[in-house]
Write an enzyme that holds these catalytic residues in place. Structure first.
Site, short mmCIF file in Angstrom:
data_model
loop_
_atom_site.label_atom_id
_atom_site.label_comp_id
_atom_site.label_asym_id
_atom_site.label_seq_id
_atom_site.Cartn_x
_atom_site.Cartn_y
_atom_site.Cartn_z
CG ASP A 103 -1.93 1.05 1.28
OD1 ASP A 103 -2.78 1.05 0.38
OD2 ASP A 103 -1.91 1.92 2.19
CD GLU B 153 16.26 -14.42 4.61
OE1 GLU B 153 15.58 -14.98 5.50
OE2 GLU B 153 16.86 -13.34 4.78
C1 NOJ Z 1 -4.41 2.98 -0.99
C2 NOJ Z 1 -5.54 2.07 -0.71
O1 NOJ Z 1 -5.83 1.33 -1.86
C3 NOJ Z 1 -6.69 2.94 -0.26
O2 NOJ Z 1 -7.88 2.22 -0.17
C4 NOJ Z 1 -6.31 3.56 1.05
O3 NOJ Z 1 -7.32 4.46 1.45
C5 NOJ Z 1 -5.00 4.32 0.95
N1 NOJ Z 1 -4.00 3.59 0.23
C6 NOJ Z 1 -4.44 4.59 2.31
O4 NOJ Z 1 -3.99 3.41 2.91
#
Ligand code: NOJ
Ligand code: MG
Length: 557
Positions: free
Chosen positions: A217, A266
């Protein structure tokens, strides 16, 4: 002690299935909206587990699960309070382990979401930081700063939150902390060694449990420019950011991914990382997938491209060139849990961006969505499918404000943050809501489903010739059957105006030609081969094919 000796493989034995991820179709499950086993109106891991055979039959290679970790759900689980625990709403760790085991038994791989840019404000580290006060070591794991202005009453810099408003919140003792997203999502400080140690350990925790990879993310956000300089008046893009800023796409992030790659390597079994990196250019995205870093990066440039012949061709070329340069596979994606579903985007006029609340012309949207999907699945590389797109689901554009849960909707006073529309629970079966999403008719679903969704359910579409579900099944089966659609090369072919045509070849395998009519007119062209699949009915007579408006077809040649 003598080590076991692995016998050398006989020469005629095919190499082990390697590089699966270079041409995999990966299905995104958004757990809270997929299948609800206990009837509380929220999807859960037991629900996902019970539907794995559906995903195997659909023909995908892997499943990526959005976060199911312990979380106060300020941002639907992207605010993690404990990275090693499953939120009770979704089940428990044993459910995750069982899901992974069942998936593997069905030949499916499992990718989980990793959220390293920020944690929840309820995470033990942040709670400790609040208590420990200014100057403490506990605060150094986050970005705590004194404010500007005579009494520190102004935020430390001009950064804006992706969800609207300043990216800083002040705590009672007067310091401010940084949150690129909601205030409940404090950014971690990746200059601190403890943060690195903790995430290496989290990686190992899930790798030991058997996951096949991680979707990272905000992979472009971890490192901030030294000194946290002002952006200085530039338009700070609202959704996820694809402009050069001091808080996104800093070169320093790559050192982190090189380190993580060593951890991953690993482990046996070709596990992968995929980056959610919004970058100004495809070249910048390619930096994340150099051979000693991550394996894939989502192709948001493709997702943002309108259904328009020149734009599509350009983005395909740019993608193949940028990824080819670093030896990484291209990826393709049309929908996910953050953007308006493509059946609705393509129902609207171009230029509206990737979040909208206008339903547009439904029929046109679905026709184009089906064509766009066949085009995507015909391109070389790996493709991502978001749950429900195989049913041709539109976005739900008329959700009442009171049911909306997207934090950015509320922070932007209802002018933005329309992500709930693509997160409405999936219709599986039956004629009454929640259409098999939960265990009983009339039971709850955390977002209401439209009445018309009985018509779109898995049950309604299964076995029905021409249904969107059967189109996806047929396309995924054809992709498996034709090697040239997997690792094969792409060569553009001459085509009538408004039509994209290319040939896919791989060694001696049967080549496949893909033709996509992006226009609203019927287009005639010479028949390129034997018809494999078409997104809309297609006439073939006397060596000539008539491509219906907004139609993609695959041909074996
Ligand atoms: C990207 C994620 O896909 C989204 O849903 C989220 O709100 C933001 N990152 C923050 O984590
Ligand atoms: Mg449930």
């Amino acid at each position: 002690m003598s080590l076991p000796v692995t016998p050398a493989a006989p020469e005629d034995e095919p190499a082990a299935a390697s590089d699966w991820w270079r041409h995999a179709v990966i299905y995104q499950v958004y757990p809270r909206s997929f299948a609800d086993s206990d009837g509380d109106g929220i999807g859960d891991l037991a629900g996902v587990r019970s539907r794995l055979p559906y995903l195997r039959d659909l023909g995908v290679d892997a499943v990526w699960l959005s976060p199911f970790y312990a979380s106060p759900q300020a941002d639907a689980g992207y605010d993690v309070s404990d990275y090693r625990r499953v939120d009770p709403m979704f089940g428990e760790l044993a459910d995750a382990a069982g899901l992974i085991e069942d998936a593997h038994a069905l030949g499916l791989r499992v990718i989980v979401d990793l959220v390293p840019n920020h944690c929840s404000d309820q995470h033990e580290w942040f709670q400790r930081a609040l208590l420990a006060g200014p100057g403490s070591t506990a605060r150094k794991r986050f970005h705590f700063q004194t404010g500007r202005g005579v009494a520190g009453e102004l935020p430390p810099n001009d950064w804006e939150s992706v969800f609207g408003g300043p990216a800083w919140t002040r705590v009672p003792d007067g310091e401010w902390y940084l949150h690129l997203f909601a205030p409940e999502q404090p950014d971690l400080n990746w200059d601190h060694p403890a943060v690195h140690d903790e995430f290496r350990s989290i990686l190992r925790f899930w790798l030991d449990l058997g996951v096949d990879g991680f979707r990272i993310d905000v992979a472009h956000g971890l490192v901030k420019a030294p000194g946290l300089p002002d952006v200085g008046g530039a338009d700070q893009l609202k959704l996820l950011g694809n402009l050069a800023t001091p808080y996104f796409d800093q070169d320093g992030v790559h050192e982190i991914y090189r380190d993580w790659r060593r951890v991953l390597d690993e482990y046996d079994g070709e596990r992968i990382f995929v980056a959610e990196a919004w970058t100004p250019t495809l070249q910048r995205a390619a930096q994340y997938v150099r051979s000693d870093e991550l394996h894939q990066a989502f192709n948001f440039s493709y997702l943002c491209t309108d259904w328009q012949v020149d734009a599509l061709r350009e983005i395909v070329d740019l993608t193949l060139a940028a990824m080819g340069e670093v030896g990484a596979p291209a990826t393709w994606v049309l929908s996910n849990h953050d953007v308006t579903r493509h059946a609705t985007r393509f129902a609207n006029p171009p230029g509206l961006g990737i979040q909208m609340v206008t339903p547009g012309d439904r029929e046109l949207g679905l026709r184009r969505a089906r064509a766009a999907t066949l085009l995507m699945l015909g391109l070389p590389g790996s493709a991502y499918v978001y749950q429900g797109e195989e049913l041709g689901l539109p976005d739900v554009t008329d959700l009442p404000d009171e049911v909306r849960a997207d934090p950015s909707f509320h922070r932007a006073d209802g002018q933005d943050g329309f992500r709930d529309g693509c997160r409405v629970p999936i219709p599986w079966s039956g004629s009454a809501a929640p259409y098999g999403f939960g265990p009983r008719d009339g039971g709850p679903s955390w977002l209401p489903q439209p009445d018309a969704w009985a018509e779109l359910s898995v049950e309604t579409q299964t076995g029905v010739e021409g249904s969107t579900l059967e189109l996806y099944r047929a396309a995924l089966a054809a992709r498996r059957a034709h090697t040239s659609l997997q690792g094969g090369d792409l060569a553009w072919l001459d085509a009538p105006a408004g039509v994209l045509a290319f040939r896919r070849t791989a060694g001696a395998a049967t080549p496949v030609v893909v033709t996509a009519n992006t226009t609203g007119e019927h287009v005639r062209m010479a028949v390129p081969g034997a018809l494999l699949l078409s997104s809309s009915p297609l006439e073939v007579a006397d060596g000539e094919a008539v491509l219906a408006p907004d139609t993609t077809a695959w041909w074996a040649v």
